[in-house]
Design a protein around this motif. Sequence first.
Motif, PDB file in Angstrom:
ATOM      1  N   PHE A 215       5.950   0.673 -80.024  1.00 18.42           N
ATOM      2  CA  PHE A 215       7.326   0.669 -79.533  1.00 18.42           C
ATOM      3  C   PHE A 215       7.345   0.643 -78.005  1.00 18.42           C
ATOM      4  O   PHE A 215       8.113  -0.105 -77.392  1.00 18.42           O
ATOM      5  CB  PHE A 215       8.076   1.900 -80.046  1.00 18.42           C
ATOM      6  N   ALA A 216       6.494   1.480 -77.379  1.00 19.12           N
ATOM      7  CA  ALA A 216       6.430   1.516 -75.919  1.00 19.12           C
ATOM      8  C   ALA A 216       5.995   0.166 -75.360  1.00 19.12           C
ATOM      9  O   ALA A 216       6.470  -0.260 -74.310  1.00 19.12           O
ATOM     10  CB  ALA A 216       5.474   2.622 -75.464  1.00 19.12           C
ATOM     11  N   ALA A 217       5.088  -0.512 -76.071  1.00 14.84           N
ATOM     12  CA  ALA A 217       4.630  -1.825 -75.624  1.00 14.84           C
ATOM     13  C   ALA A 217       5.752  -2.861 -75.694  1.00 14.84           C
ATOM     14  O   ALA A 217       5.779  -3.807 -74.903  1.00 14.84           O
ATOM     15  CB  ALA A 217       3.443  -2.286 -76.464  1.00 14.84           C
ATOM     16  N   MET A 218       6.689  -2.674 -76.622  1.00 14.36           N
ATOM     17  CA  MET A 218       7.821  -3.594 -76.740  1.00 14.36           C
ATOM     18  C   MET A 218       8.991  -3.178 -75.854  1.00 14.36           C
ATOM     19  O   MET A 218      10.010  -3.872 -75.812  1.00 14.36           O
ATOM     20  CB  MET A 218       8.278  -3.687 -78.199  1.00 14.36           C
ATOM     21  N   GLN A 283      -8.167 -10.245 -75.491  1.00 13.09           N
ATOM     22  CA  GLN A 283      -7.032  -9.905 -76.349  1.00 13.09           C
ATOM     23  C   GLN A 283      -5.867  -9.350 -75.541  1.00 13.09           C
ATOM     24  O   GLN A 283      -4.704  -9.559 -75.885  1.00 13.09           O
ATOM     25  CB  GLN A 283      -7.472  -8.894 -77.415  1.00 13.09           C
ATOM     26  N   HIS A 284      -6.185  -8.639 -74.461  1.00 11.75           N
ATOM     27  CA  HIS A 284      -5.128  -8.102 -73.594  1.00 11.75           C
ATOM     28  C   HIS A 284      -4.644  -9.148 -72.584  1.00 11.75           C
ATOM     29  O   HIS A 284      -3.487  -9.114 -72.157  1.00 11.75           O
ATOM     30  CB  HIS A 284      -5.646  -6.870 -72.841  1.00 11.75           C
ATOM     31  N   SER A 285      -5.523 -10.077 -72.207  1.00 12.28           N
ATOM     32  CA  SER A 285      -5.193 -11.002 -71.121  1.00 12.28           C
ATOM     33  C   SER A 285      -4.104 -11.998 -71.492  1.00 12.28           C
ATOM     34  O   SER A 285      -3.399 -12.508 -70.619  1.00 12.28           O
ATOM     35  CB  SER A 285      -6.446 -11.777 -70.682  1.00 12.28           C
ATOM     36  N   TRP A 286      -3.936 -12.298 -72.791  1.00 16.22           N
ATOM     37  CA  TRP A 286      -2.928 -13.285 -73.179  1.00 16.22           C
ATOM     38  C   TRP A 286      -1.526 -12.838 -72.804  1.00 16.22           C
ATOM     39  O   TRP A 286      -0.624 -13.664 -72.657  1.00 16.22           O
ATOM     40  CB  TRP A 286      -2.981 -13.554 -74.679  1.00 16.22           C
ATOM     41  N   ALA A 350       1.587 -13.712 -77.866  1.00 14.57           N
ATOM     42  CA  ALA A 350       1.922 -13.879 -76.451  1.00 14.57           C
ATOM     43  C   ALA A 350       2.839 -15.072 -76.193  1.00 14.57           C
ATOM     44  O   ALA A 350       3.185 -15.338 -75.045  1.00 14.57           O
ATOM     45  CB  ALA A 350       0.643 -14.037 -75.628  1.00 14.57           C
ATOM     46  N   ARG A 351       3.261 -15.767 -77.241  1.00 16.26           N
ATOM     47  CA  ARG A 351       4.109 -16.944 -77.050  1.00 16.26           C
ATOM     48  C   ARG A 351       5.474 -16.637 -76.438  1.00 16.26           C
ATOM     49  O   ARG A 351       5.929 -17.367 -75.566  1.00 16.26           O
ATOM     50  CB  ARG A 351       4.313 -17.663 -78.386  1.00 16.26           C
ATOM     51  N   ILE A 357       5.197  -6.688 -75.414  1.00 11.38           N
ATOM     52  CA  ILE A 357       3.946  -7.002 -76.095  1.00 11.38           C
ATOM     53  C   ILE A 357       4.213  -6.807 -77.577  1.00 11.38           C
ATOM     54  O   ILE A 357       4.347  -5.683 -78.064  1.00 11.38           O
ATOM     55  CB  ILE A 357       2.793  -6.087 -75.625  1.00 11.38           C
ATOM     56  N   HIS A 358       4.307  -7.912 -78.316  1.00  6.08           N
ATOM     57  CA  HIS A 358       4.760  -7.857 -79.694  1.00  6.08           C
ATOM     58  C   HIS A 358       3.701  -7.422 -80.688  1.00  6.08           C
ATOM     59  O   HIS A 358       4.005  -7.134 -81.845  1.00  6.08           O
ATOM     60  CB  HIS A 358       5.334  -9.217 -80.102  1.00  6.08           C
TER      61      HIS A 358
END
Length: 363
Positions: A215-218, A283-286, A350-351, A357-358
């Motif tokens: 949730f925090a990432a979104m 994986q994080h860089s996208w 990442a689209r 961050i979904h």
Amino acid sequence: MGVLMSKRQTVEQVQKEVLEDKEAEAGTPVVQEESSVNRAAWERLRDGRGVEPEEFDRTSRFTPPAFIRPTRKLDDDKPPDICLEPREPIVNDEMCDICEVWTAESLFPCRVCTRVFHDGCLRRMGYIQGDSAAEVTEMAHTETGWSCHYCDNLNLLLTEEEMYSLTETFQQCKVIPDCSLTLEDFLRYRHQAAKRGDSDRALSDEQEEQAARQFAAMDPEHRGHIEWPDFLSHESLLLLQQLRPQNSLLRLLTVKERERARATFLARGSGNTISEAECRWAQHSWFCKRLIEAPSCGVSISHVGPLADSSPASSSGKSQDKPLLPAEHESRSVDWPTFLRENAVYILAARPNSAAIHLKPPG
């Protein structure tokens, strides 16, 4: 303004499509008036005369007008032939995807697919409005790029059957479409979704903490809620992970995404392998989509390609902290097919243009 060159402005094609629409409407008189209005709008759009967004009734729809959801092929679970070498050429479309007309004006390219668009066509269709128009213009001129309305909506990757399953889950968990969700709403939904079909199941404390981190990432701006499109994209990704094998997800990657993955692997790997730490870093860089000071490209935006590892956006990501891994994982070598499989879902995640961050990677 250059000379207009229409791609499908022929009388025979227009008459054929109108005739097909009329035949389809013969058995459905209830929707005849609505179909007639929509057909007239599409004919105006085909003729390059523009269409106002209110001419389409998009209420209670997850998809834009005239969008047909994809269908899975029988062999999509087989490994696709995506080699590290040779590199794949990237050629953007020459004509606007909306009006299907070429002009000498600049075209906005999608950073995911090969579609290009006129600024005016995007405005007339209502895909960019108000402040977002300036943001689109700014992002489209950078190496980071901008995703079109097809690629921005991850829900459009679902088939009709998958969408039915997701809608059924929303209904059973009493999720109200088009409404933002607070952390409490999100956790309640996750608990209810976990119990679906088995009332004895429940989220563990660890799973609840993981849901809170997602949730925090979104919610990168810490507003205390997440928007419906971000929630829908997240749930669509989870369903894809649940129902499809990794090979099927690989087939969803576009040529631009495959080339970006190649560039990252070749730049950070050694020979034909890459370390586990570098794979996790990728994986994080996208998700490094937002640039604080994005320099303008010195080329026409209709020729902007994928984000290269040598670009300012990519090089800035190198200075970020890498995910901490146990020693035994750090020593593992990852080859190209494994790297692509383990990164595919995050490349898809990442689209969207959103800063959310979904699908938060581990670590």
